[in-house]
Enzyme design. Structure first.
Site, PDB file in Angstrom:
ATOM      1  N   GLU A 134       0.809  -1.218   0.000  1.00  0.00           N
ATOM      2  CA  GLU A 134       0.000   0.000   0.000  1.00  0.00           C
ATOM      3  C   GLU A 134       0.843   1.269   0.000  1.00  0.00           C
ATOM      4  OE1 GLU A 134      -3.461  -1.951   2.821  1.00  0.00           O
ATOM      5  OE2 GLU A 134      -2.340  -0.228   3.512  1.00  0.00           O
ATOM      6  N   CYS A 147       3.174   8.339   2.230  1.00  0.00           N
ATOM      7  CA  CYS A 147       3.544   7.295   3.185  1.00  0.00           C
ATOM      8  C   CYS A 147       3.887   6.040   2.374  1.00  0.00           C
ATOM      9  CB  CYS A 147       2.370   7.063   4.125  1.00  0.00           C
ATOM     10  SG  CYS A 147       2.717   5.842   5.379  1.00  0.00           S
ATOM     11  N   CYS A 154       4.713  -7.698   7.487  1.00  0.00           N
ATOM     12  CA  CYS A 154       5.706  -7.259   8.467  1.00  0.00           C
ATOM     13  C   CYS A 154       5.948  -8.396   9.449  1.00  0.00           C
ATOM     14  CB  CYS A 154       5.194  -6.025   9.213  1.00  0.00           C
ATOM     15  SG  CYS A 154       6.445  -5.270  10.267  1.00  0.00           S
ATOM     16  N   CYS A 158       3.264  -5.677  15.818  1.00  0.00           N
ATOM     17  CA  CYS A 158       2.823  -4.662  16.775  1.00  0.00           C
ATOM     18  C   CYS A 158       1.306  -4.840  16.950  1.00  0.00           C
ATOM     19  CB  CYS A 158       3.157  -3.266  16.279  1.00  0.00           C
ATOM     20  SG  CYS A 158       4.924  -3.018  16.053  1.00  0.00           S
ATOM     21  N   CYS A 161      -1.354  -2.559  15.261  1.00  0.00           N
ATOM     22  CA  CYS A 161      -1.135  -2.265  13.840  1.00  0.00           C
ATOM     23  C   CYS A 161      -1.739  -3.358  12.984  1.00  0.00           C
ATOM     24  CB  CYS A 161       0.362  -2.154  13.564  1.00  0.00           C
ATOM     25  SG  CYS A 161       0.743  -2.132  11.800  1.00  0.00           S
ATOM     26  N   CYS A 385      -2.723   1.791   7.945  1.00  0.00           N
ATOM     27  CA  CYS A 385      -1.792   0.867   7.320  1.00  0.00           C
ATOM     28  C   CYS A 385      -2.315  -0.568   7.305  1.00  0.00           C
ATOM     29  CB  CYS A 385      -0.518   0.980   8.136  1.00  0.00           C
ATOM     30  SG  CYS A 385       0.704  -0.198   7.794  1.00  0.00           S
TER      31      CYS A 385
HETATM   32  S1  SF4 Z   1       3.759  -0.775  13.273  1.00  0.00           S
HETATM   33 FE1  SF4 Z   1       2.991  -2.395  11.899  1.00  0.00          FE
HETATM   34  S2  SF4 Z   1       4.149  -2.195   9.994  1.00  0.00           S
HETATM   35 FE2  SF4 Z   1       5.236  -1.018  11.613  1.00  0.00          FE
HETATM   36  S3  SF4 Z   1       6.725  -2.454  12.480  1.00  0.00           S
HETATM   37 FE3  SF4 Z   1       4.890  -2.679  13.753  1.00  0.00          FE
HETATM   38  S4  SF4 Z   1       3.705  -4.346  12.781  1.00  0.00           S
HETATM   39 FE4  SF4 Z   1       5.254  -3.663  11.313  1.00  0.00          FE
END
Ligand code: SF4
Length: 412
Positions: A134, A147, A154, A158, A161, A385
């Protein structure tokens, strides 16, 4: 061991060693090189100036020609935004077929493009090997920020996220990273590259993925973005956001030199371990020390600390006071960005109340540190995101094809 990858209609066998799926907390991603296309041509986007000259030489062009042509092609690619050799008017027409046989000027495929009522634009892009990622453009009165993603998925999980709910598929190449900037410029009509009056003025490496786990490609892409002969964005207008890959931070400062943002999100070990599991490896103190050592950070170029506001999780007065204490303890030239949480179905957290966010912001401000509350953008288009990718995956292929046809028909 080998894996089968789909490249358009062609199937290709590649070594699985090129694209390992790293572990949960301590991934060891291997940067993906420029993959051969099924037609054997080389995509010029993402090559350094030297690599571009080498590519011409390896195609059989003689040295003097290659030096001249690589400079001209470079200018057409990154300053003029050319996507066809036929448009390169200072290159002899007779040479166009030779170039077309060997090279392409790539752009990511656009799977979906959305525009929010607040002007935020979001694209779901697809790589040549069928991976989706994206890109988001956020216009403001005095700037426009793109962005950019660095990985497909990933590794870092997190908890707040949405991208963290997807596994890492692979690193993006330098070409795929800079290709996002090129596509945004195409879409905004910003060629040739002008020093003034641009809509796209800033870049944040804050899309899908952890940029410091794809260091070489991110560095090479940002060098292309900063090159004064081409896209020419100043390093002061580029921000790299990390969740805290401490061992790579000094290198990022030395080899890329852009502004730094850190996804902090919590001030105690327990809470940060939960929200940003990488904290179990590189703790808050170690991270803040690496920030204090970051080359080039000063009051004119402050480090941004991202802090997502989660109800009853990290938003108390005590958390705000501790945040001030920590940032002052490490004497950090800091700015805190307070981000109202943008929940998705199934998310574990809720957003803090507006009153709580205001109070938290006031405490940090009173501590002498700027702590603006970021206005949520693009909520009507799932602009957080990872959300567009997931939404698209829920749609059937047929549905996406139908939508693409409808868009095409609407364009006339
Ligand atoms: S915020 Fe989301 S995209 Fe960024 S490092 Fe953590 S899991 Fe990965």
């Amino acid at each position: 061991m080998s894996a089968i990858l789909r490249y358009g209609d062609a199937m290709q066998t590649v070594s699985a060693a090129l694209m390992p799926i790293p572990g949960h907390i301590d991934p060891v991603p291997v940067p993906r090189g420029v993959q051969p296309r099924p037609d054997g041509r080389v995509d010029l986007i993402g090559l350094t100036k030297d690599q571009l000259r080498e590519a011409l030489l390896s195609g059989g062009m003689e040295l003097k020609q290659a030096k001249l042509r690589s400079k001209q092609i470079w200018h057409w690619l990154y300053n003029r935004g050319a996507t066809r050799f036929a448009d390169m008017t200072d290159i002899a027409k007779a040479q166009h077929p030779w170039l077309e046989e060997r090279f392409v000027i790539g752009r990511p495929e656009v799977v979906e493009a959305q525009v929010s009522s607040d002007g935020t634009r979001k694209w779901l892009l697809r790589s040549a090997d069928g991976q989706d990622y994206e890109m988001v453009f956020i216009p403001d009165a005095d700037r426009g920020t793109l962005c950019v993603s660095s990985q497909v998925g990933c590794t870092l999980n997190c908890r707040f996220c949405h991208t963290g709910t997807m596994r890492l598929v692979r690193n993006l190449t330098a070409g795929e990273i800079v290709g996002q900037v090129m596509l945004a410029r195409d879409s905004l009509g910003e060629w040739p590259s002008q020093p003034e009056g641009r809509m796209l003025t800033n870049i944040v490496m804050m899309g899908m993925g952890e940029p410091l786990y794809n260091f070489d490609a991110v560095r090479d892409a940002l060098k292309l973005v900063m090159d004064g002969d081409g896209l020419a964005l100043s390093k002061r207008r580029i921000t790299l956001s990390t969740s805290g890959v401490v061992p790579m931070m000094a290198r990022a400062g030395a080899e890329i030199g852009v502004n730094l943002a850190v996804s902090l999100h919590a001030v105690t070990k327990d809470v940060r371990d939960e929200l940003v599991p990488l904290n179990k490896k590189y703790g808050i103190e170690e991270l803040l020390q690496a920030c204090a050592d970051y080359p080039g950070a000063n009051n004119a170029r402050r480090i941004t600390f991202e802090y997502v506001m989660l109800k009853d999780k990290n938003d108390s007065d005590a958390d705000a006071h501790e945040l001030v204490r920590l940032l002052r303890h490490y004497d950090l030239p800091a700015k805190v960005n307070l981000i109202p949480f943008n929940p998705w179905p199934g998310a574990d957290y809720e957003c803090s109340t507006p009153e709580r966010i205001r109070r938290f912001s006031d405490i940090v401000f009173e501590g002498g540190i700027s702590a603006p509350v970021r206005t949520p953008r693009g909520r009507d288009i799932d602009a957080a995101c990872g959300q567009l990718k997931t939404a698209a995956e829920k749609k059937s292929r047929a549905q996406l094809d139908r939508e693409a046809e409808e868009k095409f028909a609407a364009l006339g």
